[in-house]
Design an enzyme around this catalytic site. Structure first.
Site, PDB file in Angstrom:
ATOM      1  N   LYS A  26       0.821  -1.143  -0.042  1.00 27.77           N
ATOM      2  CA  LYS A  26      -0.111  -0.060  -0.101  1.00 27.77           C
ATOM      3  C   LYS A  26       0.875   1.426   0.127  1.00 27.77           C
ATOM      4  O   LYS A  26       1.693   1.574   1.058  1.00 27.77           O
ATOM      5  CB  LYS A  26      -0.953   0.087   1.300  1.00 27.77           C
ATOM      6  CG  LYS A  26      -1.914   0.937   1.066  1.00 27.77           C
ATOM      7  CD  LYS A  26      -2.844   0.799   2.334  1.00 27.77           C
ATOM      8  CE  LYS A  26      -3.961   1.904   2.246  1.00 27.77           C
ATOM      9  NZ  LYS A  26      -3.713   3.246   2.235  1.00 27.77           N
ATOM     10  N   ASP A  28       2.479   5.103  -0.149  1.00 27.47           N
ATOM     11  CA  ASP A  28       2.123   6.424   0.624  1.00 27.47           C
ATOM     12  C   ASP A  28       2.391   7.344  -0.306  1.00 27.47           C
ATOM     13  O   ASP A  28       3.430   7.842  -0.356  1.00 27.47           O
ATOM     14  CB  ASP A  28       2.764   6.449   1.895  1.00 27.47           C
ATOM     15  CG  ASP A  28       2.189   7.386   2.876  1.00 27.47           C
ATOM     16  OD1 ASP A  28       1.290   7.860   2.529  1.00 27.47           O
ATOM     17  OD2 ASP A  28       2.777   7.547   4.016  1.00 27.47           O
ATOM     18  N   GLU A 176       3.583   1.785   4.300  1.00 28.85           N
ATOM     19  CA  GLU A 176       2.334   2.468   4.870  1.00 28.85           C
ATOM     20  C   GLU A 176       1.385   1.013   5.073  1.00 28.85           C
ATOM     21  O   GLU A 176       0.517   1.135   6.027  1.00 28.85           O
ATOM     22  CB  GLU A 176       1.663   2.988   3.813  1.00 28.85           C
ATOM     23  CG  GLU A 176       0.230   3.571   4.269  1.00 28.85           C
ATOM     24  CD  GLU A 176      -0.555   4.254   3.368  1.00 28.85           C
ATOM     25  OE1 GLU A 176      -1.558   5.107   3.734  1.00 28.85           O
ATOM     26  OE2 GLU A 176      -0.123   4.439   2.397  1.00 28.85           O
TER      27      GLU A 176
END
Length: 335
Positions: A26, A28, A176
């Site tokens: 994921k 950022d 993240e």
């Protein structure tokens, strides 16, 4: 077109498991759709705003791509080589050509691509994820696009089979989080689907303000707010009841507090909107308000009773309806 959105993991911090799932980092950064037509590229944010002018290094390195529509995340790397929101914050709202040109050299970005939505005019959104990814792999992004400052700008976000391992690695390296996706899932433009599950390592959520407490020594200044989420989404319009999450006081500037207090005074009510009703001593000094305003909160964790530990107010969220707070997409906020 607007990008597809993910839902929070059923068990916070734990990616879904099983052979039907694949997992990615994921990132950022800034969610961006890139439309390449005739060798030119247009970049759009999640609300379909044109942000092409903000990232000249992406535009200049589009290279040998066919006509495509791509989904991905624009990221910037800090001095340790880690993509962080703080690193890209300096780029997010700059559009002046001279400044963006200078920043492309001092704070360059990369475009981490994770989906292919159309190819040479053919809509691919109804294909299963793994078929779209196979076509994306065949593009050879890093091979056909140009480099900037000796580094590839267009990059392919890798997929992994072991979500738990990826969660451990990303947590240990300060990334993240993880996004898990069903291999068979179509792409749902602008929709939120449980076929995509997000597992962020940072703890943030959007809640609804249900009351406020004045500063101890200044009864006309906002000290903290009570925050919760809809106790029953199905009946919230009729019975707007919140379950309590936290009383948060830090995070907002004095100017933001003053502005917020003016609004809260206009929607005050005699009825406590929380069930169960908070029992802390500050309740005696609380002014309850109608549950109309949303706010994004960062927190350290949760107590056994489900309340948040060390909550910090990050930003007011006027874009979120109170009934949708629990599933609202988080804003990327630096700091």
């Amino acid at each position: 077109m607007r990008p597809m959105l993910a839902v929070p993991a059923a068990v916070p911090g734990v990616p879904p498991a099983g052979p039907e799932w694949v997992h990615e980092v994921k990132w950022d950064g800034v969610r961006v759709l890139a439309e390449v037509t005739g060798g030119s590229v247009r970049l759009m944010n999640r609300t379909e705003g044109d942000i092409t002018g903000g990232y000249p290094e992406i535009v200049a390195t589009v290279g040998g791509l066919p006509d495509v529509l791509l989904d991905g995340e624009v990221v910037a790397f800090d001095d340790s080589g880690r993509p962080t929101l703080q690193a890209i914050a300096h780029r997010m709202h700059v559009r002046d050509p001279r400044r963006t040109s200078a920043l492309s050299k001092t704070r360059p970005v990369s475009y981490m691509v994770f989906d292919l939505l159309s190819l040479n005019g053919t809509d691919l959104t109804r294909l299963p994820l793994m078929e779209r990814r196979a076509l994306l792999d065949e593009l050879g992004l890093e091979r056909v696009t140009a480099t900037h400052l000796g580094q590839p700008v267009w990059r392919l976000s890798e997929m992994h089979d072991d979500g738990a391992l990826l969660a451990d690695v990303t947590a240990a390296t300060g990334l993240e989080g993880v996004v898990s996706k069903r291999r068979s899932s179509p792409y749902v433009p602008g929709g939120r689907s449980d076929a995509w599950v997000k597992v962020p390592h940072r703890h943030e959520l959007v809640g609804v303000i249900g009351g406020w407490v004045p500063e101890t020594d200044s009864p006309n200044r906002l000290g903290s707010v009570w925050v919760g989420q809809a106790a029953d989404e199905a009946t919230f319009a009729i019975a707007p009841v919140l379950y309590p999450l936290a009383r948060a006081g830090s995070g907002l500037s004095h100017a933001s507090r003053d502005d917020l207090l003016q609004v809260l005074r206009e929607i005050q009510t005699r009825t406590c909107p929380f069930d169960p009703r908070p029992t802390e001593p500050e309740v005696r000094r609380t002014t309850w308000v109608e549950p109309l305003l949303c706010v994004q909160i960062r927190y350290l964790g949760s107590n056994d009773g489900g309340t948040l530990r060390q909550p910090v107010l990050r930003a007011l969220r006027p874009d979120v309806l109170p009934v949708d707070a629990a599933t609202a997409e988080l804003w990327d906020i630096s700091g």
